[in-house]
Write an enzyme that holds these catalytic residues in place. Structure first.
Site, mmCIF file in Angstrom:
data_model
loop_
_atom_site.group_PDB
_atom_site.id
_atom_site.type_symbol
_atom_site.label_atom_id
_atom_site.label_comp_id
_atom_site.label_asym_id
_atom_site.label_seq_id
_atom_site.Cartn_x
_atom_site.Cartn_y
_atom_site.Cartn_z
ATOM 1 C CG ASP A 128 -2.499 0.832 0.955
ATOM 2 O OD1 ASP A 128 -2.984 1.381 -0.033
ATOM 3 O OD2 ASP A 128 -2.852 1.161 2.321
ATOM 4 C CG LEU A 158 9.262 -17.139 -3.611
ATOM 5 C CD1 LEU A 158 8.289 -17.154 -1.733
ATOM 6 C CD2 LEU A 158 9.392 -15.535 -4.065
ATOM 7 C CG HIS A 161 -0.392 2.308 -9.430
ATOM 8 N ND1 HIS A 161 -0.944 1.669 -8.205
ATOM 9 C CD2 HIS A 161 -1.503 2.859 -9.393
ATOM 10 C CE1 HIS A 161 -1.419 2.314 -7.460
ATOM 11 N NE2 HIS A 161 -1.929 2.734 -8.648
HETATM 12 C C1 IPE Z 1 -5.289 -2.601 0.134
HETATM 13 O O1 IPE Z 1 -5.308 -1.437 -0.558
HETATM 14 C C2 IPE Z 1 -5.111 -3.254 -1.357
HETATM 15 C C3 IPE Z 1 -4.130 -3.399 -2.312
HETATM 16 C C4 IPE Z 1 -3.156 -3.208 -1.541
HETATM 17 C C5 IPE Z 1 -3.922 -3.925 -3.770
HETATM 18 P P1 IPE Z 1 -6.301 -0.101 -0.741
HETATM 19 O O2 IPE Z 1 -5.275 1.174 -0.129
HETATM 20 O O3 IPE Z 1 -7.017 -0.254 -2.153
HETATM 21 O O4 IPE Z 1 -7.055 -0.368 0.785
HETATM 22 P P2 IPE Z 1 -7.432 0.918 1.594
HETATM 23 O O5 IPE Z 1 -8.971 1.393 0.596
HETATM 24 O O6 IPE Z 1 -7.044 2.396 1.746
HETATM 25 O O7 IPE Z 1 -8.456 -0.243 2.534
HETATM 26 C C1 IPE Z 2 -1.528 0.709 -3.394
HETATM 27 O O1 IPE Z 2 -1.260 1.919 -3.658
HETATM 28 C C2 IPE Z 2 -2.025 0.143 -4.583
HETATM 29 C C3 IPE Z 2 -3.218 -0.695 -5.506
HETATM 30 C C4 IPE Z 2 -4.009 -0.305 -4.391
HETATM 31 C C5 IPE Z 2 -3.092 -1.348 -6.422
HETATM 32 P P1 IPE Z 2 -2.424 2.836 -3.652
HETATM 33 O O2 IPE Z 2 -2.787 3.190 -5.318
HETATM 34 O O3 IPE Z 2 -3.815 2.581 -2.773
HETATM 35 O O4 IPE Z 2 -1.782 3.748 -2.890
HETATM 36 P P2 IPE Z 2 -2.607 4.711 -1.646
HETATM 37 O O5 IPE Z 2 -3.045 3.966 -0.310
HETATM 38 O O6 IPE Z 2 -3.470 5.701 -2.521
HETATM 39 O O7 IPE Z 2 -1.489 5.973 -1.377
HETATM 40 MG MG MG Z 3 -4.285 2.617 -0.504
#
Ligand code: IPE
Ligand code: IPE
Ligand code: MG
Length: 256
Positions: free
Chosen positions: A23, A134, A40
């Site tokens: 995240d 792995l 990303h």
């Molecule tokens: C969780 O992250 C999903 C992934 C890392 C793929 P999100 O950014 O979607 O989670 P929330 O919405 O903050 O809980």
């Molecule tokens: C996690 O990073 C990646 C995915 C959920 C695909 P985010 O896109 O949720 O990034 P933040 O949490 O908004 O910073």
């Molecule tokens: Mg996120």
């Protein structure tokens, strides 16, 4: 200078299964005045690092949460960019997966993914199927509730056909119908980006996982040293599984 962190790790006691909520890509990009997709794009290096680090330490299973069921609600442009990134990443990383003896799996409702992503994924899974290092599980269009509902549907069907009796349903049987039926439950769950939640990740499989939340690291900055830190922290913990600390001490000194 002290010992490199990797050497402090007890190799006979590494977590068998690590799961990661990758995240913070969006916030990482925002901090740099860039758009979310830039974050990303810069996440791939971190995936490489954690896969290599896990392989080197002898971790057997690594599950990466790449796209959740709920992430389908993001702006279409972001979802499309993520899907394209995924196809490219799977294609580009395949030679490295082969070189590192990594066997690829996916969990989640991949039928909803663009066909190019599905095909690339299927091809990578097929190509790596005989690798013995792995086991890398990518959670794509995945959610823990989805997994449990799918398992329940399959079990219900078996009961309907008379192949399973209701009395036979127990935790072991149930786990066989989950998408991760080839892997043990998660020992260590790492989340970057500082949020203290599960976000509908592997609800069943995380039942007794040790949680390691990284407060100050966004996923694109994750490196091998962070994995080593997380594992060292894990190794310092006492996993009691409901027992008392005294009971565990007795077991280790064979005075049961
Ligand atoms: C969780 O992250 C999903 C992934 C890392 C793929 P999100 O950014 O979607 O989670 P929330 O919405 O903050 O809980
Ligand atoms: C996690 O990073 C990646 C995915 C959920 C695909 P985010 O896109 O949720 O990034 P933040 O949490 O908004 O910073
Ligand atoms: Mg996120």
């Amino acid at each position: 200078m002290g010992k490199p962190m990797e050497e402090l790790i007890d190799k006979s006691h590494v977590p068998q299964h690590i799961a990661v909520i990758m995240d913070g890509n969006g916030r990482w990009a925002k901090k740099r005045g860039m758009n979310r997709v830039f974050g990303h794009r810069n996440a791939i290096q971190a995936v490489r690092e954690i896969s290599e680090g896990s392989g080197e330490l002898g971790v057997k299973y690594l599950t990466l949460y790449a796209f959740s069921t709920e992430n389908w609600s993001r702006p279409v442009s972001e979802v499309e960019a993520l899907m394209e990134l995924l196809v490219n990443a799977i294609r580009d990383e395949l030679p490295t997966l082969m070189k590192n003896n990594v066997k690829l799996f996916s969990i989640g409702d991949i039928s909803g993914l663009p066909s190019s992503t599905q095909n690339q994924l299927a091809q990578a899974i097929e190509t790596t199927k005989n690798n013995t290092g792995l086991n890398l599980i990518i959670a794509l269009s995945y959610s823990g509730k989805w997994d449990i509902v799918e398992a329940t549907k399959k079990i219900a069907e078996q009961v309907k056909q008379g192949k399973i009796h209701t009395e036979d349903i127990d935790e072991q049987l149930f786990a066989k119908y989950l998408s991760t039926n080839y892997a043990p439950d998660v020992d260590l769950m790492i989340r970057t980006g500082g949020d203290h939640r599960i976000s509908n990740f592997m609800l069943w499989q995380l039942a007794y996982a040790e949680l390691y939340i990284m407060e100050d690291v966004f996923w694109p900055d994750f490196r091998k040293k962070h994995l080593f830190e997380a594992i060292l922290d894990y190794q310092r913990r006492e996993r009691r599984f409901g027992k008392t600390s005294e009971q565990l001490q007795k077991v280790t000194t064979n005075e049961v």
